[in-house]
Write a protein that holds these residues in place. Structure first.
Motif, mmCIF file in Angstrom:
data_model
loop_
_atom_site.group_PDB
_atom_site.id
_atom_site.type_symbol
_atom_site.label_atom_id
_atom_site.label_comp_id
_atom_site.label_asym_id
_atom_site.label_seq_id
_atom_site.Cartn_x
_atom_site.Cartn_y
_atom_site.Cartn_z
ATOM 1 N N UNK A 48 0.816 -1.137 0.125
ATOM 2 C CA UNK A 48 -0.076 -0.122 -0.321
ATOM 3 C C UNK A 48 0.778 1.533 0.055
ATOM 4 N N UNK A 49 1.334 1.290 0.551
ATOM 5 C CA UNK A 49 2.661 2.401 0.658
ATOM 6 C C UNK A 49 3.710 2.884 -0.075
ATOM 7 N N UNK A 50 3.890 1.527 -0.564
ATOM 8 C CA UNK A 50 5.222 1.633 -2.335
ATOM 9 C C UNK A 50 3.980 2.168 -3.523
ATOM 10 N N UNK A 67 0.960 4.251 -2.775
ATOM 11 C CA UNK A 67 0.876 5.480 -2.855
ATOM 12 C C UNK A 67 2.141 6.405 -3.508
ATOM 13 N N UNK A 68 3.375 6.223 -2.718
ATOM 14 C CA UNK A 68 5.015 6.505 -3.209
ATOM 15 C C UNK A 68 4.952 6.757 -4.788
ATOM 16 N N UNK A 89 2.613 9.109 -6.032
ATOM 17 C CA UNK A 89 3.558 10.178 -5.979
ATOM 18 C C UNK A 89 3.905 11.113 -7.438
ATOM 19 N N UNK A 105 3.751 13.803 -9.924
ATOM 20 C CA UNK A 105 4.104 14.975 -10.011
ATOM 21 C C UNK A 105 5.084 15.030 -11.231
ATOM 22 N N UNK A 130 13.675 2.011 -2.658
ATOM 23 C CA UNK A 130 12.722 2.418 -2.702
ATOM 24 C C UNK A 130 12.756 3.417 -4.366
ATOM 25 N N UNK A 134 13.155 6.927 -6.659
ATOM 26 C CA UNK A 134 13.444 7.933 -6.560
ATOM 27 C C UNK A 134 12.302 8.814 -7.448
ATOM 28 N N UNK A 135 12.452 9.869 -7.528
ATOM 29 C CA UNK A 135 12.201 10.903 -8.725
ATOM 30 C C UNK A 135 13.479 10.516 -9.786
ATOM 31 N N UNK A 156 16.011 8.952 2.233
ATOM 32 C CA UNK A 156 14.835 8.464 1.930
ATOM 33 C C UNK A 156 13.476 9.717 2.204
ATOM 34 N N UNK A 198 13.361 12.993 -0.134
ATOM 35 C CA UNK A 198 12.562 12.540 -1.365
ATOM 36 C C UNK A 198 11.000 12.905 -1.034
ATOM 37 N N UNK A 199 10.145 11.968 -0.059
ATOM 38 C CA UNK A 199 8.961 12.539 0.942
ATOM 39 C C UNK A 199 8.568 13.449 0.527
ATOM 40 N N UNK A 205 10.179 16.019 -0.162
ATOM 41 C CA UNK A 205 10.206 16.484 -1.951
ATOM 42 C C UNK A 205 8.675 16.682 -2.699
ATOM 43 N N UNK A 206 8.005 15.355 -2.293
ATOM 44 C CA UNK A 206 6.738 15.120 -2.826
ATOM 45 C C UNK A 206 5.924 16.179 -2.653
ATOM 46 N N UNK A 234 3.865 19.238 -2.389
ATOM 47 C CA UNK A 234 3.610 20.501 -3.130
ATOM 48 C C UNK A 234 2.340 21.074 -3.428
ATOM 49 N N UNK A 266 -0.469 20.805 -5.004
ATOM 50 C CA UNK A 266 -2.241 18.879 -5.120
ATOM 51 C C UNK A 266 -2.301 19.130 -3.720
ATOM 52 N N UNK A 267 -1.084 18.644 -3.339
ATOM 53 C CA UNK A 267 -1.349 17.482 -2.672
ATOM 54 C C UNK A 267 0.114 18.221 -0.582
ATOM 55 N N UNK A 300 1.147 15.595 1.945
ATOM 56 C CA UNK A 300 1.859 14.175 1.307
ATOM 57 C C UNK A 300 2.203 13.103 2.124
ATOM 58 N N UNK A 341 -0.444 12.136 4.660
ATOM 59 C CA UNK A 341 -0.797 10.753 4.200
ATOM 60 C C UNK A 341 -0.042 9.151 4.179
ATOM 61 N N UNK A 342 1.051 9.838 3.667
ATOM 62 C CA UNK A 342 1.722 8.506 3.630
ATOM 63 C C UNK A 342 2.420 8.130 5.043
ATOM 64 N N UNK A 368 -0.647 6.116 6.595
ATOM 65 C CA UNK A 368 -0.420 5.032 5.557
ATOM 66 C C UNK A 368 0.437 3.566 6.104
ATOM 67 N N UNK A 369 1.221 4.382 6.646
ATOM 68 C CA UNK A 369 2.384 3.537 6.566
ATOM 69 C C UNK A 369 2.268 2.572 8.129
ATOM 70 N N UNK A 386 10.654 2.578 2.387
ATOM 71 C CA UNK A 386 9.884 3.552 1.833
ATOM 72 C C UNK A 386 10.077 4.470 2.415
#
Lengths: 143, 147
Positions: A23-25, A27-28, A31, A35, A126, A128-129, B24, B27-28, B30-31, B33, B35-36, B39, B42-43, B46-47, B85
């Motif tokens: 689930x977490x992955x 979502x990641x 996203x 983006x 994991x 990365x962008x 890591x 990174x999260x 940076x995501x 934005x 719109x979200x 985030x 949320x993550x 969820x985790x 993650x």
């Protein structure tokens, strides 16, 4: 509140199907892809992915919208990402879709068999962008 | 503004404690934005929900006289992935520890490893909870101020 997507811009967006039982992955990856302006559909299993691609058990399912790339986790219960890759590559209707496999495990034999089976890339999690920007060149353009 | 600083300080604390893997988690962040903006929250949420579920499953196996390492291993594999993650590195390490014990066929070590996973998760769960609470208040305060 601004919204990026409208009906017309969705048609131009490249569509990625992301498959992962975690689930977490999911979502990641969703996203990260969104983006980068991709349209994303997620599936929690290979079986579900095939249904969405129009290869479900019930022949009623129709591919909702054209998929320009599939990105899938390797280790999933039921059907692995490798098995999903094989089915896609063996399908006359789906074989042209580029498939990228990802895994948290760095197992050389798994990597090579995926590449041999036709995967475009094998990415280590994991995600990365920076991984995603590399995917762009593999995307299948709509004909 | 002050709440953001608080959040950043909290994240830095978690990096310093080794609870979060900076690369890591960064990174999260940076995501996030326009719109979200939620985030991260949320993550993390969820985790925690997902891991609560997994540990709930593991509890069922813990009580058995003989540990079903295969079944437990499957859950631990899931947790290894999701913790990695989100950057919950001590949880990830605890999962790797289980894997090693499993490969060495050491039942006792497997049991210990499962306990360690629970312990490490409790630690980070507490911090994540604080983070989420702090964030929600931050959101609410900001929203009210903007009206």
């Amino acid at each position: 509140m601004s919204s990026c997507s409208s009906m017309s811009s969705k048609d131009n967006m490249l569509h990625v199907l992301a498959v992962d039982d975690c689930l977490v992955d999911r979502k990641l990856v969703e996203k990260i892809l969104k983006s980068s302006s991709y349209r994303v559909t997620t599936a929690d299993s290979g079986k579900r992915a095939l249904e969405l691609l129009g290869l479900g058990d019930d022949n009623v399912s129709v591919q909702e919208a054209k998929v320009n790339m599939i990105i899938t986790d390797y280790f999933m219960p039921g059907m692995t990402g490798y098995e999903l890759l094989k089915i896609v590559k063996e399908s006359a209707t789906l074989r042209e879709i580029p498939v990228v496999v990802m895994s948290s495990e760095n197992v050389p034999t798994n990597i090579s068999r995926c590449l041999e089976e036709g995967a475009e890339e094998f990415l280590l999690k994991p995600l990365r962008k920076s991984d995603v920007s590399r995917l762009h060149s593999h995307m299948m353009r709509s004909s | 503004m002050a709440l953001n600083q608080q959040l950043n300080a909290h994240v830095r604390f978690m990096y310093d404690q080794g609870l979060l893997e900076e690369l890591q988690f960064d990174q999260l962040q940076q995501l996030k934005d326009a719109n979200n903006p939620d985030f991260i929250v949320d993550v993390i949420t969820l985790f925690c929900e997902d891991t609560d579920r997994i540990l709930g499953e593991l509890d069922k196996y813990k009580g058995a006289p003989v540990l079903d390492c295969y079944k437990v291993g499957a859950y631990v594999h899931q947790l290894k992935g999701s913790s990695s993650s989100v950057g919950a590195q001590r949880v990830t390490l605890a999962c790797v520890n289980f894997r090693q014990a499993f490969e060495e066929n050491d039942m006792d070590r497997c049991r210990q490893a499962v306990n360690m996973i629970s312990e490490e998760y409790s630690k980070i769960r507490k911090e994540f909870e604080k983070m989420v609470q702090g964030s929600a208040h931050g959101m609410l305060a900001k929203h009210t101020a903007e009206k």
